[in-house]
Design a protein around this motif. Sequence first.
Motif, PDB file in Angstrom:
ATOM      1  N   TYR A   1      69.365  37.269  52.845  1.00 13.86           N
ATOM      2  CA  TYR A   1      70.153  37.383  54.200  1.00 13.86           C
ATOM      3  C   TYR A   1      68.441  37.763  55.203  1.00 13.86           C
ATOM      4  O   TYR A   1      67.709  36.871  56.473  1.00 13.86           O
ATOM      5  N   LYS A   2      68.313  38.886  54.571  1.00 14.65           N
ATOM      6  CA  LYS A   2      67.434  39.493  55.658  1.00 14.65           C
ATOM      7  C   LYS A   2      65.652  38.838  55.547  1.00 14.65           C
ATOM      8  O   LYS A   2      65.398  38.809  56.780  1.00 14.65           O
ATOM      9  N   ILE A   3      65.238  38.291  54.470  1.00 14.63           N
ATOM     10  CA  ILE A   3      63.956  37.454  54.200  1.00 14.63           C
ATOM     11  C   ILE A   3      64.091  36.477  55.377  1.00 14.63           C
ATOM     12  O   ILE A   3      63.650  36.028  56.080  1.00 14.63           O
ATOM     13  N   ILE A   4      65.324  35.521  55.546  1.00 10.70           N
ATOM     14  CA  ILE A   4      65.385  34.369  56.132  1.00 10.70           C
ATOM     15  C   ILE A   4      65.684  34.475  57.651  1.00 10.70           C
ATOM     16  O   ILE A   4      65.038  33.574  58.851  1.00 10.70           O
ATOM     17  N   THR A   5      66.696  35.730  58.388  1.00  8.14           N
ATOM     18  CA  THR A   5      66.352  36.483  59.870  1.00  8.14           C
ATOM     19  C   THR A   5      65.413  36.741  59.498  1.00  8.14           C
ATOM     20  O   THR A   5      64.465  36.217  60.759  1.00  8.14           O
ATOM     21  N   ILE A   6      64.301  37.321  59.157  1.00  7.00           N
ATOM     22  CA  ILE A   6      62.365  37.403  59.332  1.00  7.00           C
ATOM     23  C   ILE A   6      61.427  36.296  60.044  1.00  7.00           C
ATOM     24  O   ILE A   6      61.586  36.326  60.844  1.00  7.00           O
ATOM     25  N   LEU A   7      61.857  35.358  58.891  1.00  8.92           N
ATOM     26  CA  LEU A   7      61.359  33.944  59.226  1.00  8.92           C
ATOM     27  C   LEU A   7      62.238  32.969  60.230  1.00  8.92           C
ATOM     28  O   LEU A   7      61.147  32.526  61.188  1.00  8.92           O
ATOM     29  N   ILE A   8      63.345  33.668  60.526  1.00 10.69           N
ATOM     30  CA  ILE A   8      63.651  32.952  61.915  1.00 10.69           C
ATOM     31  C   ILE A   8      63.153  33.207  63.475  1.00 10.69           C
ATOM     32  O   ILE A   8      62.832  32.337  64.088  1.00 10.69           O
ATOM     33  N   TYR A   9      63.164  34.664  63.441  1.00 15.64           N
ATOM     34  CA  TYR A   9      62.607  35.238  64.008  1.00 15.64           C
ATOM     35  C   TYR A   9      60.951  35.403  64.406  1.00 15.64           C
ATOM     36  O   TYR A   9      60.356  34.424  66.271  1.00 15.64           O
ATOM     37  N   CYS A  10      60.579  34.817  63.010  1.00 15.50           N
ATOM     38  CA  CYS A  10      59.020  34.637  63.114  1.00 15.50           C
ATOM     39  C   CYS A  10      58.680  33.422  64.300  1.00 15.50           C
ATOM     40  O   CYS A  10      58.093  33.359  65.191  1.00 15.50           O
ATOM     41  N   THR A  11      60.009  32.106  64.075  1.00 18.92           N
ATOM     42  CA  THR A  11      59.372  30.710  64.004  1.00 18.92           C
ATOM     43  C   THR A  11      59.850  30.988  65.344  1.00 18.92           C
ATOM     44  O   THR A  11      59.638  30.132  66.648  1.00 18.92           O
ATOM     45  N   ILE A  12      61.255  32.313  66.590  1.00 19.37           N
ATOM     46  CA  ILE A  12      61.176  31.748  67.643  1.00 19.37           C
ATOM     47  C   ILE A  12      60.212  32.276  68.125  1.00 19.37           C
ATOM     48  O   ILE A  12      59.232  31.796  69.229  1.00 19.37           O
ATOM     49  N   ILE A  13      59.397  33.276  68.561  1.00 15.18           N
ATOM     50  CA  ILE A  13      58.718  33.903  68.759  1.00 15.18           C
ATOM     51  C   ILE A  13      57.616  33.078  68.901  1.00 15.18           C
ATOM     52  O   ILE A  13      56.524  32.836  69.699  1.00 15.18           O
ATOM     53  N   VAL A  14      57.061  31.485  67.490  1.00 12.74           N
ATOM     54  CA  VAL A  14      55.506  31.360  67.882  1.00 12.74           C
ATOM     55  C   VAL A  14      56.337  29.893  68.981  1.00 12.74           C
ATOM     56  O   VAL A  14      55.753  29.864  69.533  1.00 12.74           O
ATOM     57  N   PHE A  15      57.499  29.853  68.940  1.00 19.78           N
ATOM     58  CA  PHE A  15      58.091  28.738  69.612  1.00 19.78           C
ATOM     59  C   PHE A  15      57.812  29.186  71.294  1.00 19.78           C
ATOM     60  O   PHE A  15      57.893  28.442  72.263  1.00 19.78           O
ATOM     61  N   ILE A  16      58.865  30.542  71.377  1.00 20.75           N
ATOM     62  CA  ILE A  16      58.313  31.041  72.535  1.00 20.75           C
ATOM     63  C   ILE A  16      57.219  31.965  73.527  1.00 20.75           C
ATOM     64  O   ILE A  16      56.334  31.206  74.502  1.00 20.75           O
ATOM     65  N   ALA A  17      55.689  31.867  72.204  1.00 23.23           N
ATOM     66  CA  ALA A  17      54.362  31.720  72.937  1.00 23.23           C
ATOM     67  C   ALA A  17      54.133  30.549  72.815  1.00 23.23           C
ATOM     68  O   ALA A  17      53.185  30.382  74.420  1.00 23.23           O
ATOM     69  N   PHE A  18      54.254  29.523  72.506  1.00 28.72           N
ATOM     70  CA  PHE A  18      54.219  28.177  72.771  1.00 28.72           C
ATOM     71  C   PHE A  18      54.391  27.911  74.168  1.00 28.72           C
ATOM     72  O   PHE A  18      53.642  26.546  75.446  1.00 28.72           O
ATOM     73  N   ILE A  19      55.616  27.980  74.800  1.00 26.08           N
ATOM     74  CA  ILE A  19      56.556  27.449  75.671  1.00 26.08           C
ATOM     75  C   ILE A  19      55.678  28.470  76.969  1.00 26.08           C
ATOM     76  O   ILE A  19      55.267  27.803  77.856  1.00 26.08           O
ATOM     77  N   TRP A  20      55.049  29.296  76.460  1.00 24.90           N
ATOM     78  CA  TRP A  20      54.297  30.227  77.770  1.00 24.90           C
ATOM     79  C   TRP A  20      53.261  30.414  77.830  1.00 24.90           C
ATOM     80  O   TRP A  20      52.408  30.504  78.738  1.00 24.90           O
ATOM     81  N   GLY A  21      52.420  29.301  77.210  1.00 20.76           N
ATOM     82  CA  GLY A  21      51.061  28.497  77.248  1.00 20.76           C
ATOM     83  C   GLY A  21      49.848  29.346  76.091  1.00 20.76           C
ATOM     84  O   GLY A  21      49.013  29.552  77.137  1.00 20.76           O
ATOM     85  N   VAL A  22      50.542  30.183  75.137  1.00 22.72           N
ATOM     86  CA  VAL A  22      49.051  30.508  74.323  1.00 22.72           C
ATOM     87  C   VAL A  22      48.712  29.098  73.760  1.00 22.72           C
ATOM     88  O   VAL A  22      49.369  28.356  73.487  1.00 22.72           O
ATOM     89  N   ASP A  23      47.190  29.510  74.186  1.00 18.06           N
ATOM     90  CA  ASP A  23      46.153  28.385  73.560  1.00 18.06           C
ATOM     91  C   ASP A  23      46.181  28.253  71.916  1.00 18.06           C
ATOM     92  O   ASP A  23      46.890  29.381  70.765  1.00 18.06           O
ATOM     93  N   GLU A  24      47.045  27.387  71.062  1.00 15.74           N
ATOM     94  CA  GLU A  24      47.391  26.775  70.257  1.00 15.74           C
ATOM     95  C   GLU A  24      46.297  27.699  68.931  1.00 15.74           C
ATOM     96  O   GLU A  24      46.310  28.057  68.389  1.00 15.74           O
ATOM     97  N   LYS A  25      44.831  26.729  68.993  1.00 13.99           N
ATOM     98  CA  LYS A  25      44.078  27.404  68.555  1.00 13.99           C
ATOM     99  C   LYS A  25      43.429  28.714  68.224  1.00 13.99           C
ATOM    100  O   LYS A  25      43.411  29.560  66.876  1.00 13.99           O
ATOM    101  N   GLU A  26      43.889  30.135  69.833  1.00 13.42           N
ATOM    102  CA  GLU A  26      44.818  31.477  69.471  1.00 13.42           C
ATOM    103  C   GLU A  26      45.032  32.211  68.654  1.00 13.42           C
ATOM    104  O   GLU A  26      45.129  32.780  68.190  1.00 13.42           O
TER     105      GLU A  26
END
Length: 166
Positions: free
Chosen positions: A49-74
């Motif tokens: 459960y902890k491993i899956i939770t960490i993966l979910i949070y990492c995915t959330i952070i990546v999606f939010i970074a894309f929403i706020w305009g972080v360049d994909e290449k960076e």
Amino acid sequence: MFEFLNDFKIIGSIIVVLLGILIRFITSKSLRKIRIKFDFQKSRMAIIYKIITILIYCTIIVFIAFIWGVDEKELLLFISSFLTIVGIAFFAQWSLLSNITAGLILYINYPVKIGDTITILEKDNNVKGEIKDIGAFFITLKTPKNELITVPNTVLLQKNIRFYSE
């Protein structure tokens, strides 16, 4: 106009977070059902459960970074650099990586569990004890003489064992 874009980013971020929480909730319920169906121990499922939770949070952070305009290449450059550093660190400690992998295998798919008594069969010195803990790196055995012995997870996968399930 910029206020409208910021409002969209805030709303999008909130939606991503809420979806992440929903996915985490659904995953939690599914893991609970799997634990009951296959009679897994709570401690094993807690690690998964902890491993899956960490993966979910990492995915959330990546999606939010894309929403706020972080360049994909960076972002990809940062992630690949980070993974390269972690890979080099794991390669330098190969036994560490193999013990973590063995630990995951023992958590998910292995016939022994906490409370079982096992004997690790070796040429000269058999080790017998009750499994007290299965950690990420080591298994803790309690011998008949009440000694606590830690055995690397890879040893349990590499050696022949005799187990006495209760």
